[in-house]
Scaffold this active site. Structure first.
Site, PDB file in Angstrom:
ATOM      1  N   LEU A  37      51.829  32.535  90.290  1.00  0.00           N
ATOM      2  CA  LEU A  37      52.630  31.612  89.467  1.00  0.00           C
ATOM      3  C   LEU A  37      53.628  32.366  88.592  1.00  0.00           C
ATOM      4  CD1 LEU A  37      49.820  29.102  88.407  1.00  0.00           C
ATOM      5  CD2 LEU A  37      51.573  28.805  90.166  1.00  0.00           C
ATOM      6  N   THR A  59      49.656  42.773  90.495  1.00  0.00           N
ATOM      7  CA  THR A  59      48.449  41.955  90.579  1.00  0.00           C
ATOM      8  C   THR A  59      47.537  42.480  91.682  1.00  0.00           C
ATOM      9  OG1 THR A  59      47.613  39.691  90.586  1.00  0.00           O
ATOM     10  CG2 THR A  59      49.497  40.112  92.017  1.00  0.00           C
ATOM     11  N   LYS A 116      46.181  46.865  90.647  1.00  0.00           N
ATOM     12  CA  LYS A 116      46.242  47.178  89.213  1.00  0.00           C
ATOM     13  C   LYS A 116      45.766  48.609  88.890  1.00  0.00           C
ATOM     14  CE  LYS A 116      45.991  42.483  87.430  1.00  0.00           C
ATOM     15  NZ  LYS A 116      45.315  41.551  86.524  1.00  0.00           N
ATOM     16  N   ASN A 147      49.158  46.021  84.648  1.00  0.00           N
ATOM     17  CA  ASN A 147      49.705  44.784  85.230  1.00  0.00           C
ATOM     18  C   ASN A 147      51.191  44.642  84.918  1.00  0.00           C
ATOM     19  OD1 ASN A 147      49.750  43.967  82.559  1.00  0.00           O
ATOM     20  ND2 ASN A 147      49.034  41.895  83.013  1.00  0.00           N
ATOM     21  N   ASP A 196      46.737  42.052  80.079  1.00  0.00           N
ATOM     22  CA  ASP A 196      45.701  41.029  80.353  1.00  0.00           C
ATOM     23  C   ASP A 196      44.834  40.741  79.124  1.00  0.00           C
ATOM     24  OD1 ASP A 196      46.340  40.397  83.003  1.00  0.00           O
ATOM     25  OD2 ASP A 196      45.227  42.111  83.777  1.00  0.00           O
ATOM     26  N   ASN A 231      26.244  40.247  83.798  1.00  0.00           N
ATOM     27  CA  ASN A 231      26.923  40.241  85.106  1.00  0.00           C
ATOM     28  C   ASN A 231      25.893  40.258  86.218  1.00  0.00           C
ATOM     29  OD1 ASN A 231      29.347  40.376  86.688  1.00  0.00           O
ATOM     30  ND2 ASN A 231      28.827  42.481  87.205  1.00  0.00           N
ATOM     31  N   ARG A 232      26.283  39.643  87.356  1.00  0.00           N
ATOM     32  CA  ARG A 232      25.399  39.641  88.528  1.00  0.00           C
ATOM     33  C   ARG A 232      24.969  41.073  88.878  1.00  0.00           C
ATOM     34  NH1 ARG A 232      28.092  37.520  94.005  1.00  0.00           N
ATOM     35  NH2 ARG A 232      29.447  39.276  93.513  1.00  0.00           N
ATOM     36  N   ILE A 291      38.446  31.885  82.007  1.00  0.00           N
ATOM     37  CA  ILE A 291      39.789  32.433  82.273  1.00  0.00           C
ATOM     38  C   ILE A 291      40.351  31.926  83.603  1.00  0.00           C
ATOM     39  CG2 ILE A 291      39.383  34.447  80.819  1.00  0.00           C
ATOM     40  CD1 ILE A 291      39.451  36.126  83.451  1.00  0.00           C
ATOM     41  N   TYR A 351      42.168  29.310  85.867  1.00  0.00           N
ATOM     42  CA  TYR A 351      43.131  28.248  85.551  1.00  0.00           C
ATOM     43  C   TYR A 351      43.317  27.271  86.721  1.00  0.00           C
ATOM     44  CZ  TYR A 351      46.005  31.793  87.839  1.00  0.00           C
ATOM     45  OH  TYR A 351      46.472  32.745  88.711  1.00  0.00           O
TER      46      TYR A 351
END
Ligand code: NAP
Length: 278
Positions: free
Chosen positions: A15, A61, A65, A86, A101, A149-150, A220, A222
């Site tokens: 975007l 992106t 990065k 970024n 970011d 976190n997993r 975060i 969208y």
């Protein structure tokens, strides 16, 4: 005309061109921002070609990065800390890398929620690239950070972001009982995982039973604009925020790096929200 662009692979769904070009149009600035699909083997050439063509800068992106780092001549302190870039600025012969970011995340929470992270207890769910940038800025803002976190090892890798002056993050296994023991003292919960994005829309990264009405809950993601994580939080009385603010503000912070001033933020918000499904 000034030239800018975003490099990535895939790139068609970015975007960034929409946001930046809407802001240029509103300001009648003679700039063109394009999306540039890059094969990894051509990454170095694409950066040097952009420099040779007189580009002002680039955004970077997924998945580049970290991969752009060897081709830059300098890094800002924040980019050096998170080892991620970024935003690139071409200045004389220099190619300078920056990371907006985490800065964008903080600016969005400040502007949308009037949130000051100083001394707040913040649970970050996820330990990928965006979590790394966000955790670094939360620490900079003197928050007490908890990370779950997993893959626990990845969460532990973020501990090295804290400097001596900062509160050390606390790692918690992604387990309901372990999280439930800490949850009442948490002020803010942030989802930085991709759980809830697009087709994984009916999953949440942690159990919604952990939400308390005093929590501020930020996702975060969208797209969709309201994930199940946010819907569940809202239904339990929490104040919520989606990822559009971070998306817009990381772009705005890139303008600050390229030109030293912010773009019309509302124009960028409108361009993004009009293009996304609710
Ligand atoms: P990343 O580096 O690949 O990290 C992905 C994270 O999600 C890891 O913590 C990973 O856990 C976790 N994860 C993935 N699938 C999972 C699952 N099924 N169950 C539990 N955890 C899972 O990705 P990223 O670049 O940080 O991006 C993450 C999300 O943030 C994406 O949805 C992206 O769209 C969004 N994002 C938004 C903005 C914005 O401006 N609003 C900016 C950047 C990213 P493991 O470590 O265990 O794999």
């Amino acid at each position: 005309m000034e030239l800018l662009g975003v490099i990535g692979n895939p790139i068609a769904h970015s975007l960034s061109p929409l946001m930046h070009n809407a802001a240029f149009k509103a300001l009648k600035r003679d700039c063109n921002y394009q999306s540039i699909l890059v094969e990894e083997a051509k990454l170095k050439d694409v950066i040097y070609q952009a420099q040779a063509r007189g580009f002002t800068g680039l955004n970077v992106t997924i998945p580049f990065k970290e991969k752009v780092l060897p081709y830059l001549t300098d890094l800002t302190p924040v980019a050096k800390q998170v080892e991620s870039v970024n935003t690139i600025l071409f200045h004389d012969q220099e190619i300078i890398g920056h990371s907006t970011d985490g800065l964008g995340f903080i600016a969005a929470a400040e502007s949308e929620l009037a949130l000051d992270f100083n001394q707040k207890q913040v649970l970050v769910v996820g330990a990928g690239g965006s979590a790394r940038s966000i955790v670094a800025q939360l620490l900079e803002n003197q928050a007490q950070v908890y990370i779950t976190n997993r893959t626990l090892k990845r969460a532990e890798n973020l501990l090295s972001l804290a400097t001596k002056q900062q509160l050390k993050p606390i790692v918690i296994p992604l387990d309901y009982r372990e999280l439930a023991q800490q949850i009442d003292k948490i002020d803010v919960i942030i989802n930085t995982t991709s759980v809830g994005m697009d087709c994984s829309g009916n999953a949440t990264p942690v159990s919604p039973a952990l939400f308390r009405p005093h929590h501020i809950v930020i996702d975060i993601i969208y797209n969709p604009q309201e994930t199940l994580f946010l819907k569940e939080a809202k239904s339990r009385g929490c104040k919520t925020q989606n990822g559009i603010g971070m998306l817009v503000w990381q772009a705005a912070k890139a303008w600050e790096f390229w030109w030293g001033y912010l773009p019309p933020i509302d124009i960028m918000y409108q361009a993004v929200t009009a293009s996304l499904k609710t």
